[in-house]
Scaffold this active site. Structure first.
Site, PDB file in Angstrom:
ATOM      1  N   ASP A   1      -1.991  20.194  37.922  1.00  0.00           N
ATOM      2  CA  ASP A   1      -1.556  19.111  38.809  1.00  0.00           C
ATOM      3  C   ASP A   1      -0.904  17.970  38.037  1.00  0.00           C
ATOM      4  O   ASP A   1      -1.095  17.835  36.834  1.00  0.00           O
ATOM      5  CB  ASP A   1      -2.770  18.508  39.524  1.00  0.00           C
ATOM      6  CG  ASP A   1      -3.238  19.365  40.674  1.00  0.00           C
ATOM      7  OD1 ASP A   1      -2.573  20.362  40.971  1.00  0.00           O
ATOM      8  OD2 ASP A   1      -4.268  19.015  41.273  1.00  0.00           O
TER       9      ASP A   1
ATOM     10  N   MET B   1      -7.539   7.308  46.272  1.00  0.00           N
ATOM     11  CA  MET B   1      -6.279   7.329  47.034  1.00  0.00           C
ATOM     12  C   MET B   1      -6.186   6.079  47.906  1.00  0.00           C
ATOM     13  O   MET B   1      -5.783   6.151  49.065  1.00  0.00           O
ATOM     14  CB  MET B   1      -6.200   8.604  47.887  1.00  0.00           C
ATOM     15  CG  MET B   1      -6.195   9.872  47.048  1.00  0.00           C
ATOM     16  SD  MET B   1      -6.393  11.373  48.007  1.00  0.00           S
ATOM     17  CE  MET B   1      -8.165  11.439  48.192  1.00  0.00           C
TER      18      MET B   1
ATOM     19  N   LYS C   1       1.100  17.323  42.143  1.00  0.00           N
ATOM     20  CA  LYS C   1       0.925  16.614  43.414  1.00  0.00           C
ATOM     21  C   LYS C   1       0.758  15.151  43.115  1.00  0.00           C
ATOM     22  O   LYS C   1       0.121  14.795  42.146  1.00  0.00           O
ATOM     23  CB  LYS C   1      -0.365  17.046  44.095  1.00  0.00           C
ATOM     24  CG  LYS C   1      -0.370  18.404  44.655  1.00  0.00           C
ATOM     25  CD  LYS C   1      -1.723  18.574  45.299  1.00  0.00           C
ATOM     26  CE  LYS C   1      -1.984  20.015  45.663  1.00  0.00           C
ATOM     27  NZ  LYS C   1      -3.351  20.195  46.052  1.00  0.00           N
TER      28      LYS C   1
HETATM   29  N1  SAH Z   1     -10.391  15.120  41.679  1.00  0.00           N
HETATM   30  C1  SAH Z   1      -9.975  13.796  41.252  1.00  0.00           C
HETATM   31  C2  SAH Z   1      -9.489  12.960  42.419  1.00  0.00           C
HETATM   32  C3  SAH Z   1      -8.239  13.497  43.069  1.00  0.00           C
HETATM   33  S1  SAH Z   1      -7.673  12.498  44.372  1.00  0.00           S
HETATM   34  C4  SAH Z   1     -11.134  13.118  40.508  1.00  0.00           C
HETATM   35  O1  SAH Z   1     -12.270  13.588  40.597  1.00  0.00           O
HETATM   36  O2  SAH Z   1     -10.896  12.138  39.810  1.00  0.00           O
HETATM   37  C5  SAH Z   1      -6.485  11.486  43.568  1.00  0.00           C
HETATM   38  C6  SAH Z   1      -7.020  10.105  43.350  1.00  0.00           C
HETATM   39  O3  SAH Z   1      -7.865  10.071  42.222  1.00  0.00           O
HETATM   40  C7  SAH Z   1      -5.981   9.053  43.036  1.00  0.00           C
HETATM   41  O4  SAH Z   1      -5.342   8.600  44.192  1.00  0.00           O
HETATM   42  C8  SAH Z   1      -6.841   7.973  42.427  1.00  0.00           C
HETATM   43  O5  SAH Z   1      -7.546   7.272  43.432  1.00  0.00           O
HETATM   44  C9  SAH Z   1      -7.850   8.798  41.661  1.00  0.00           C
HETATM   45  N2  SAH Z   1      -7.545   8.893  40.235  1.00  0.00           N
HETATM   46  C10 SAH Z   1      -7.350  10.011  39.529  1.00  0.00           C
HETATM   47  N3  SAH Z   1      -7.176   9.743  38.228  1.00  0.00           N
HETATM   48  C11 SAH Z   1      -7.283   8.408  38.100  1.00  0.00           C
HETATM   49  C12 SAH Z   1      -7.243   7.496  36.999  1.00  0.00           C
HETATM   50  N4  SAH Z   1      -7.036   7.921  35.746  1.00  0.00           N
HETATM   51  N5  SAH Z   1      -7.412   6.177  37.251  1.00  0.00           N
HETATM   52  C13 SAH Z   1      -7.638   5.729  38.494  1.00  0.00           C
HETATM   53  N6  SAH Z   1      -7.690   6.547  39.568  1.00  0.00           N
HETATM   54  C14 SAH Z   1      -7.525   7.858  39.375  1.00  0.00           C
END
Ligand code: SAH
Length: 248
Positions: free
Chosen positions: A38, A175, A60
């Site tokens: 991703d 998100m 995505k």
């Molecule tokens: N599976 C992922 C989340 C996927 S949904 C997890 O467990 O982290 C995507 C969301 O994850 C983004 O919109 C944001 O809110 C968050 N996200 C992912 N990586 C991030 C990061 N390095 N810093 C802040 N938010 C992050």
């Protein structure tokens, strides 16, 4: 039905810092025949990829799904029929707002062997990197993770903002950037105090990390002024005060 030979690993790549990935994830990425990854998977993670692996970018971002989920599910089953070790790599943890559950369901339905390799979710790692423990003995005894992507103003949301606003614990919104205004409004409309501390952590655990601190009454304007962008974690609750003490 065609015989299935491969095994699919649903792998959490962690929150961004390439050292925040599990030993098991690194081992499987080094052995994989094909790696489907991703956009949230940072470039630092590529160092662990088997150099001979076929790479498929199914990137995505927020609203833009370059590969629709159904096609993604189908692709995984297909790849498992072609390869021995299939790595499906996602940001954070695959089962935390990663749609990994749907992919696993599809694999189970098609009798494809699979295994989940959990990852450190940005939901806890981004706040931690900003000096915000999501729970704290004196400040929060519970933490709730929600998606900020649903529209709370249209009555389409599966979220109960009345309960969310009434909870004393920490609220972590993933998100949460594009609909920040709607989510803040929904919390305020349901009685959450205007001076409740809020933090936004952009690109948590990476060199691009930026933290914005405000309250429910100031955060929308602050975020606009600073041009806050996804990916970001929004933290609502008293634990945000710890940022001042623990930094980050
Ligand atoms: N599976 C992922 C989340 C996927 S949904 C997890 O467990 O982290 C995507 C969301 O994850 C983004 O919109 C944001 O809110 C968050 N996200 C992912 N990586 C991030 C990061 N390095 N810093 C802040 N938010 C992050």
């Amino acid at each position: 039905m065609m015989p299935t030979t491969g095994k699919v690993y649903l792998i959490g790549g962690g929150p961004g810092d390439p050292e925040l990935i599990t030993v098991k994830a690194v081992r499987i990425l080094g052995q994989a025949d094909v790696i489907l990854y991703d956009a949230l998977v940072g470039p630092g993670i590529r160092q662990y990829f088997n150099p001979a692996a076929e790479l498929i970018d199914v990137g995505k971002r927020a609203d833009k799904h370059t590969v629709p989920q159904e096609e993604m599910n189908r692709m995984l089953v297909e790849q498992a029929r072609k390869h021995r070790i299939v790595a499906r790599l996602k940001g954070g943890d695959p089962y935390v707002f990663g749609r990994g559950g749907e992919e696993a369901e599809e694999l189970a339905k098609n009798n494809v062997e699979f295994e989940v390799i959990p990852g450190i979710s940005s939901a806890i790692a981004a706040p931690a990197a900003a000096g915000i423990p999501v729970t704290h003995r004196d400040l929060a005894s519970s933490v709730t993770f929600i998606t900020g992507h649903e529209d709370p103003t249209k009555g389409e949301s599966a979220l109960n903002f009345k309960s969310l606003a009434a909870m004393n614990g920490t609220l972590v919104i993933l998100m949460g950037v594009s609909r920040l205004r709607d989510n803040v409004k929904a919390l305020l409309d349901n009685g959450k105090a205007r001076d409740t501390p809020v933090a936004i952590v952009e690109k948590g655990t990476t060199s691009g990390q930026r933290v914005t601190i405000g309250t429910l009454s100031t955060i929308v304007e602050l975020a606009e002024k600073r041009g806050v962008e996804a990916p970001a974690i929004v933290v609502v609750g008293d634990v945000v005060r710890m940022h001042e003490v623990l930094g980050g």
